[in-house]
Design a protein around this motif. Structure first.
Motif, PDB file in Angstrom:
ATOM      1  N   ILE A  58      53.825  42.229  -6.322  1.00 64.91           N
ATOM      2  CA  ILE A  58      54.021  40.992  -5.552  1.00 64.91           C
ATOM      3  C   ILE A  58      55.379  40.383  -5.890  1.00 64.91           C
ATOM      4  O   ILE A  58      56.096  39.884  -5.014  1.00 64.91           O
ATOM      5  N   CYS A  59      55.750  40.440  -7.169  1.00 65.18           N
ATOM      6  CA  CYS A  59      57.054  39.906  -7.595  1.00 65.18           C
ATOM      7  C   CYS A  59      58.199  40.642  -6.916  1.00 65.18           C
ATOM      8  O   CYS A  59      59.160  40.020  -6.440  1.00 65.18           O
ATOM      9  N   ILE A  60      58.106  41.964  -6.876  1.00 67.00           N
ATOM     10  CA  ILE A  60      59.184  42.763  -6.300  1.00 67.00           C
ATOM     11  C   ILE A  60      59.333  42.470  -4.809  1.00 67.00           C
ATOM     12  O   ILE A  60      60.439  42.213  -4.305  1.00 67.00           O
ATOM     13  N   VAL A  61      58.203  42.474  -4.079  1.00 67.21           N
ATOM     14  CA  VAL A  61      58.252  42.195  -2.642  1.00 67.21           C
ATOM     15  C   VAL A  61      58.675  40.747  -2.403  1.00 67.21           C
ATOM     16  O   VAL A  61      59.515  40.463  -1.548  1.00 67.21           O
ATOM     17  N   GLY A  62      58.097  39.827  -3.192  1.00 66.14           N
ATOM     18  CA  GLY A  62      58.376  38.410  -3.007  1.00 66.14           C
ATOM     19  C   GLY A  62      59.834  38.053  -3.195  1.00 66.14           C
ATOM     20  O   GLY A  62      60.393  37.267  -2.428  1.00 66.14           O
ATOM     21  N   VAL A  63      60.458  38.625  -4.208  1.00 68.01           N
ATOM     22  CA  VAL A  63      61.845  38.252  -4.475  1.00 68.01           C
ATOM     23  C   VAL A  63      62.769  38.749  -3.364  1.00 68.01           C
ATOM     24  O   VAL A  63      63.754  38.090  -3.027  1.00 68.01           O
ATOM     25  N   PHE A  64      62.437  39.877  -2.752  1.00 66.95           N
ATOM     26  CA  PHE A  64      63.265  40.354  -1.643  1.00 66.95           C
ATOM     27  C   PHE A  64      63.087  39.463  -0.408  1.00 66.95           C
ATOM     28  O   PHE A  64      64.045  39.208   0.321  1.00 66.95           O
ATOM     29  N   ILE A  65      61.858  38.970  -0.188  1.00 70.75           N
ATOM     30  CA  ILE A  65      61.637  38.046   0.930  1.00 70.75           C
ATOM     31  C   ILE A  65      62.399  36.747   0.688  1.00 70.75           C
ATOM     32  O   ILE A  65      63.022  36.190   1.602  1.00 70.75           O
ATOM     33  N   ALA A  70      66.964  33.424   2.096  1.00 72.26           N
ATOM     34  CA  ALA A  70      68.170  32.736   1.619  1.00 72.26           C
ATOM     35  C   ALA A  70      69.389  33.190   2.412  1.00 72.26           C
ATOM     36  O   ALA A  70      70.227  32.364   2.811  1.00 72.26           O
ATOM     37  N   ILE A  71      69.481  34.491   2.653  1.00 70.26           N
ATOM     38  CA  ILE A  71      70.625  35.020   3.401  1.00 70.26           C
ATOM     39  C   ILE A  71      70.626  34.481   4.826  1.00 70.26           C
ATOM     40  O   ILE A  71      71.683  34.152   5.389  1.00 70.26           O
ATOM     41  N   ILE A  72      69.432  34.371   5.429  1.00 75.49           N
ATOM     42  CA  ILE A  72      69.335  33.800   6.783  1.00 75.49           C
ATOM     43  C   ILE A  72      69.870  32.375   6.792  1.00 75.49           C
ATOM     44  O   ILE A  72      70.616  31.968   7.696  1.00 75.49           O
ATOM     45  N   MET A  73      69.504  31.602   5.769  1.00 71.37           N
ATOM     46  CA  MET A  73      69.983  30.221   5.690  1.00 71.37           C
ATOM     47  C   MET A  73      71.483  30.160   5.439  1.00 71.37           C
ATOM     48  O   MET A  73      72.166  29.243   5.900  1.00 71.37           O
ATOM     49  N   LEU A  74      71.998  31.138   4.712  1.00 69.77           N
ATOM     50  CA  LEU A  74      73.425  31.144   4.409  1.00 69.77           C
ATOM     51  C   LEU A  74      74.273  31.327   5.662  1.00 69.77           C
ATOM     52  O   LEU A  74      75.450  30.954   5.679  1.00 69.77           O
ATOM     53  N   VAL A  75      73.671  31.900   6.703  1.00 70.27           N
ATOM     54  CA  VAL A  75      74.395  32.045   7.964  1.00 70.27           C
ATOM     55  C   VAL A  75      74.704  30.672   8.551  1.00 70.27           C
ATOM     56  O   VAL A  75      75.764  30.441   9.119  1.00 70.27           O
ATOM     57  N   ALA A  76      73.751  29.723   8.369  1.00 71.99           N
ATOM     58  CA  ALA A  76      73.943  28.359   8.885  1.00 71.99           C
ATOM     59  C   ALA A  76      74.929  27.579   8.031  1.00 71.99           C
ATOM     60  O   ALA A  76      75.755  26.823   8.551  1.00 71.99           O
ATOM     61  N   ASN A  85      72.458  33.565  -6.391  1.00 70.44           N
ATOM     62  CA  ASN A  85      71.072  33.608  -6.862  1.00 70.44           C
ATOM     63  C   ASN A  85      70.257  34.639  -6.085  1.00 70.44           C
ATOM     64  O   ASN A  85      69.458  35.387  -6.660  1.00 70.44           O
ATOM     65  N   ALA A  86      70.436  34.671  -4.767  1.00 69.12           N
ATOM     66  CA  ALA A  86      69.680  35.604  -3.930  1.00 69.12           C
ATOM     67  C   ALA A  86      70.005  37.048  -4.306  1.00 69.12           C
ATOM     68  O   ALA A  86      69.105  37.891  -4.449  1.00 69.12           O
ATOM     69  N   ILE A  87      71.295  37.320  -4.470  1.00 71.97           N
ATOM     70  CA  ILE A  87      71.709  38.684  -4.799  1.00 71.97           C
ATOM     71  C   ILE A  87      71.289  39.058  -6.211  1.00 71.97           C
ATOM     72  O   ILE A  87      70.759  40.156  -6.461  1.00 71.97           O
ATOM     73  N   THR A  88      71.480  38.140  -7.171  1.00 67.19           N
ATOM     74  CA  THR A  88      71.198  38.458  -8.573  1.00 67.19           C
ATOM     75  C   THR A  88      69.706  38.629  -8.823  1.00 67.19           C
ATOM     76  O   THR A  88      69.300  39.510  -9.590  1.00 67.19           O
ATOM     77  N   SER A  89      68.862  37.816  -8.194  1.00 67.84           N
ATOM     78  CA  SER A  89      67.421  37.972  -8.390  1.00 67.84           C
ATOM     79  C   SER A  89      66.950  39.324  -7.848  1.00 67.84           C
ATOM     80  O   SER A  89      66.128  40.006  -8.476  1.00 67.84           O
ATOM     81  N   SER A  90      67.484  39.725  -6.693  1.00 70.08           N
ATOM     82  CA  SER A  90      67.123  41.036  -6.132  1.00 70.08           C
ATOM     83  C   SER A  90      67.623  42.165  -7.024  1.00 70.08           C
ATOM     84  O   SER A  90      66.905  43.147  -7.270  1.00 70.08           O
ATOM     85  N   TYR A  91      68.843  42.028  -7.489  1.00 69.43           N
ATOM     86  CA  TYR A  91      69.433  43.024  -8.392  1.00 69.43           C
ATOM     87  C   TYR A  91      68.634  43.131  -9.688  1.00 69.43           C
ATOM     88  O   TYR A  91      68.389  44.235 -10.195  1.00 69.43           O
ATOM     89  N   ALA A  92      68.162  41.996 -10.203  1.00 66.95           N
ATOM     90  CA  ALA A  92      67.411  42.005 -11.462  1.00 66.95           C
ATOM     91  C   ALA A  92      66.086  42.740 -11.319  1.00 66.95           C
ATOM     92  O   ALA A  92      65.746  43.589 -12.147  1.00 66.95           O
ATOM     93  N   VAL A  93      65.322  42.426 -10.259  1.00 61.76           N
ATOM     94  CA  VAL A  93      64.018  43.080 -10.116  1.00 61.76           C
ATOM     95  C   VAL A  93      64.170  44.545  -9.716  1.00 61.76           C
ATOM     96  O   VAL A  93      63.364  45.392 -10.114  1.00 61.76           O
ATOM     97  N   ALA A  94      65.213  44.856  -8.946  1.00 60.45           N
ATOM     98  CA  ALA A  94      65.428  46.250  -8.561  1.00 60.45           C
ATOM     99  C   ALA A  94      65.767  47.101  -9.781  1.00 60.45           C
ATOM    100  O   ALA A  94      65.234  48.211  -9.956  1.00 60.45           O
ATOM    101  N   THR A  95      66.638  46.600 -10.649  1.00 60.23           N
ATOM    102  CA  THR A  95      66.981  47.369 -11.846  1.00 60.23           C
ATOM    103  C   THR A  95      65.835  47.372 -12.854  1.00 60.23           C
ATOM    104  O   THR A  95      65.693  48.310 -13.636  1.00 60.23           O
ATOM    105  N   ALA A  96      64.993  46.324 -12.832  1.00 59.10           N
ATOM    106  CA  ALA A  96      63.793  46.319 -13.681  1.00 59.10           C
ATOM    107  C   ALA A  96      62.855  47.439 -13.259  1.00 59.10           C
ATOM    108  O   ALA A  96      62.273  48.137 -14.102  1.00 59.10           O
TER     109      ALA A  96
END
Length: 232
Positions: A58-65, A70-76, A85-96
Motif C-alpha cells: 500500500i505504501c509503494i502504490v500510495g506514494v506513487f499516487i 502532486a505533479i498534476i498540481m505542479l502544472v497549475a 518532495n514528490a520525486i524524492t518520496s518516489s525515489y526513496a520507496v522505489a530504491t527501498a
C-alpha cells in the motif's frame, strides 16, 4: 500564520485550494494520510509477515499516487519543494523495494537511473530556489532543510554502490532507512500545508525539521530493535 516563511508564500485554503482543484488537492492529502497509516502499520508489524508485506505494498502504490497528484498540481503552479518532495518520496520507496530484489544487471541499472534522476531533481530545485534566496524572500535554511533528506539518500546510494559485495548484508538496512525517509517526506508535506491553511500556527523550523528529527529517532529505534541489520 508566521510572518517569515522558509519557502516563499504558499497559502492554500483546504476547502478552496485555488489554483489547484478541490479533488486533486484533497485527494492528494487523503492518499497521503492512507500512506501514513499504512507506513505506521508496516514499521511496527513483524517484518516479513503478511501484514507487513501488504502494508508495504500500500505504501509503494500510495506514494506513487501522491507523487502523480502532486505533479498534476505542479502544472497549475510550480512549487519547488513540492516537486522535490514528490520525486524524492518516489525515489526513496522505489530504491527501498529494489534493495530487496536479487542482485542483477537490471536491478543495478534501475538503481543508477533513479540516482541520476534524483540528482537532476536536486539540481533543478537548487536553481529554482536561488532567486528567492538571493533576493532575501526565503532564508537559505529553508532550501537547506528541504535538501537534507535527498542528500542523505544520495549519500546512501554512494555507500551502496561502493560495497557491491556487501549488498546482501546491507539490503535490509537500506530498505528500512529508505522507507523511514520516505515517511518523513510524506509526513512533512501535509504538516506544512495544513499550517498554511490555518489549521494551526507552528514555527516553520519545527514543521520542516521536526519530521527529520523524528526520522532519526525511528532509525535509532530500528538500530536497537534489529541490531544485526541496523539502518545506516
Amino acid at each position: 500564520m508566521n510572518d517569515i516563511r522558509l519557502f516563499a508564500p504558499d497559502p492554500i485554503d483546504f476547502s478552496d485550494p485555488s489554483p489547484y482543484s478541490l479533488l486533486e488537492y484533497q485527494g492528494h492529502i487523503i492518499i497521503g494520510v492512507i500512506w501514513f497509516v499504512a507506513a505506521i502499520v508496516a514499521f511496527f508489524a513483524r517484518k516479513g509477515s503478511t501484514l507487513h508485506i501488504r502494508a508495504g505494498q500500500i505504501c509503494i502504490v500510495g506514494v506513487f499516487i501522491v507523487a502523480i497528484t502532486a505533479i498534476i498540481m505542479l502544472v497549475a503552479e510550480f512549487v519547488p519543494p513540492l516537486a522535490l518532495n514528490a520525486i524524492t518520496s518516489s525515489y526513496a520507496v522505489a530504491t527501498a523495494w529494489l534493495a530487496l530484489q536479487p542482485a542483477s544487471g537490471r536491478v543495478r541499472g534501475a538503481e543508477y537511473a533513479l540516482t541520476a534522476f534524483e540528482i537532476a531533481a536536486v539540481g533543478i530545485f537548487i536553481l529554482a530556489s536561488l532567486p528567492n534566496v538571493l533576493s532575501g524572500v526565503v532564508p537559505i535554511i529553508g532550501p537547506g532543510i528541504v535538501l537534507l533528506v535527498p542528500l542523505i539518500l544520495l549519500a546512501g546510494d554512494i555507500n551502496w554502490y561502493l560495497k557491491p559485495d556487501q549488498r546482501k548484508r546491507l539490503r535490509i538496512a537500506r530498505h528500512l532507512a529508505r522507507m523511514v525517509w520516505a515517511f518523513v517526506i510524506v509526513l512533512r508535506a501535509p504538516l506544512v500545508e495544513f499550517e498554511t491553511a490555518g489549521f494551526y500556527d507552528l514555527p516553520d523550523p519545527l514543521l520542516v525539521a521536526g519530521p527529520v528529527l523524528l526520522g532519526v529517532v525511528m532509525l535509532l529505534y530500528f538500530r536497537n530493535k534489529y541490531p544485526a541489520r541496523a539502518p545506516t
